[in-house]
Design an enzyme around this catalytic site. Structure first.
Site, mmCIF file in Angstrom:
data_model
loop_
_atom_site.group_PDB
_atom_site.id
_atom_site.type_symbol
_atom_site.label_atom_id
_atom_site.label_comp_id
_atom_site.label_asym_id
_atom_site.label_seq_id
_atom_site.Cartn_x
_atom_site.Cartn_y
_atom_site.Cartn_z
ATOM 1 N N CYS A 1 6.001 -0.058 7.289
ATOM 2 C CA CYS A 1 5.594 1.074 6.447
ATOM 3 C C CYS A 1 6.791 1.534 5.626
ATOM 4 O O CYS A 1 7.904 1.612 6.153
ATOM 5 C CB CYS A 1 5.098 2.203 7.337
ATOM 6 S SG CYS A 1 4.610 3.681 6.435
ATOM 7 N N LEU A 2 6.564 1.834 4.350
ATOM 8 C CA LEU A 2 7.653 2.284 3.483
ATOM 9 C C LEU A 2 8.239 3.616 3.964
ATOM 10 O O LEU A 2 9.347 3.968 3.592
ATOM 11 C CB LEU A 2 7.163 2.413 2.033
ATOM 12 C CG LEU A 2 6.694 1.111 1.370
ATOM 13 C CD1 LEU A 2 6.134 1.392 -0.015
ATOM 14 C CD2 LEU A 2 7.815 0.082 1.296
ATOM 15 N N GLY B 1 0.832 -1.194 0.000
ATOM 16 C CA GLY B 1 0.000 0.000 0.000
ATOM 17 C C GLY B 1 0.867 1.244 0.000
ATOM 18 O O GLY B 1 1.991 1.225 0.512
ATOM 19 N N HIS C 1 -4.429 1.283 7.637
ATOM 20 C CA HIS C 1 -3.072 1.840 7.726
ATOM 21 C C HIS C 1 -2.900 2.996 6.728
ATOM 22 O O HIS C 1 -2.407 4.069 7.082
ATOM 23 C CB HIS C 1 -2.069 0.706 7.446
ATOM 24 C CG HIS C 1 -0.639 1.143 7.382
ATOM 25 N ND1 HIS C 1 0.326 0.672 8.247
ATOM 26 C CD2 HIS C 1 0.013 1.989 6.540
ATOM 27 C CE1 HIS C 1 1.490 1.226 7.945
ATOM 28 N NE2 HIS C 1 1.326 2.025 6.908
ATOM 29 N N GLU C 2 -3.324 2.776 5.490
ATOM 30 C CA GLU C 2 -3.136 3.808 4.451
ATOM 31 C C GLU C 2 -4.015 5.025 4.708
ATOM 32 O O GLU C 2 -3.587 6.155 4.473
ATOM 33 C CB GLU C 2 -3.426 3.230 3.056
ATOM 34 C CG GLU C 2 -2.532 2.079 2.628
ATOM 35 C CD GLU C 2 -1.049 2.354 2.808
ATOM 36 O OE1 GLU C 2 -0.630 3.518 2.660
ATOM 37 O OE2 GLU C 2 -0.309 1.413 3.113
ATOM 38 N N HIS D 1 -2.492 7.533 6.954
ATOM 39 C CA HIS D 1 -1.518 8.439 6.321
ATOM 40 C C HIS D 1 -2.190 9.733 5.856
ATOM 41 O O HIS D 1 -1.588 10.801 5.898
ATOM 42 C CB HIS D 1 -0.873 7.770 5.102
ATOM 43 C CG HIS D 1 0.267 6.856 5.435
ATOM 44 N ND1 HIS D 1 1.418 7.300 6.031
ATOM 45 C CD2 HIS D 1 0.448 5.528 5.224
ATOM 46 C CE1 HIS D 1 2.259 6.277 6.193
ATOM 47 N NE2 HIS D 1 1.685 5.185 5.704
ATOM 48 N N GLN E 1 2.988 9.970 1.251
ATOM 49 C CA GLN E 1 4.296 9.314 1.362
ATOM 50 C C GLN E 1 5.232 9.730 0.234
ATOM 51 O O GLN E 1 6.447 9.549 0.337
ATOM 52 C CB GLN E 1 4.141 7.788 1.359
ATOM 53 C CG GLN E 1 3.421 7.272 2.603
ATOM 54 C CD GLN E 1 3.333 5.764 2.592
ATOM 55 O OE1 GLN E 1 2.370 5.196 2.087
ATOM 56 N NE2 GLN E 1 4.340 5.107 3.134
HETATM 57 NI NI NI Z 1 2.568 3.256 5.661
#
Ligand code: NI
Length: 179
Positions: free
Chosen positions: A91-92, A46, A134-135, A138, A51
């Site tokens: 998470c990236l 995701g 989660h997304e 963000h 991000q």
């Molecule tokens: Ni993330």
């Protein structure tokens, strides 16, 4: 398609609240293609627009192993939550491949717009539901590490600071070597 740069914690822009998308045009589709490219290249499941430092309510998700279930969520809202579950999340935008369990709803209903601007609704559970939650965080400037106890969060911050110091030192050494 372009792989975009992913910004990482503690970058302050990850804390900004994203604005809704109002124009569904070719430029938006290009951005979405870039987001998929960036996510797949980083082997994520995701990615949210903030991000890549774009504060718009756009999320791309693909929880399949063969990139076969791409899903775009624009201006998403969770309208139903049921049960609770937790898995090790990463998470990236959270360095050092840090993982931790976070309490999430097990099943959700989500409303959103697709990339053509059509209103959609679907139910999700398991990994997909967790990934969506989660997304969506963000888009509100929230990261999964915000859910950690202050003790755990403190340990992570220390570890990250140590790593960053080490990296700076290594980079400076390299620079003087080439001077
Ligand atoms: Ni993330």
């Amino acid at each position: 398609m372009t792989v975009r740069t992913i910004i990482e914690y503690p970058h302050p822009n990850l804390r900004l609240v994203s604005a809704p998308v109002t124009v569904f045009d070719e430029k938006l589709k290009e951005l979405i293609r870039d987001m998929f490219e960036t996510m797949y290249q980083s082997q994520g499941i995701g990615l949210a627009a903030p991000q890549i430092d774009i504060q718009k309510q756009i999320v791309v998700i693909d929880v399949s192993e063969d990139h076969s279930q791409p899903l775009v969520l624009i201006n998403p809202k969770i309208t139903r939550r049921e049960g609770s579950t937790a898995i090790d999340e990463g998470c990236l935008s959270v360095p050092l491949d840090y993982r931790a369990k976070v309490d999430r709803a097990e099943k959700i209903t989500i409303e959103y717009f697709d990339e053509d601007g059509a209103r959609q609704q679907r139910d999700a559970d398991d990994l997909l539901a967790i990934c969506m939650q989660h997304e969506l965080d963000h888009l509100q400037g929230k990261l999964f590490i915000d859910y950690l106890s202050s003790l755990k969060k403190g340990l992570y911050d220390k570890k990250l600071e140590k790593y960053r110091r080490y990296k700076r030192k290594a980079e400076n050494a390299k620079k003087s070597e080439h001077a």
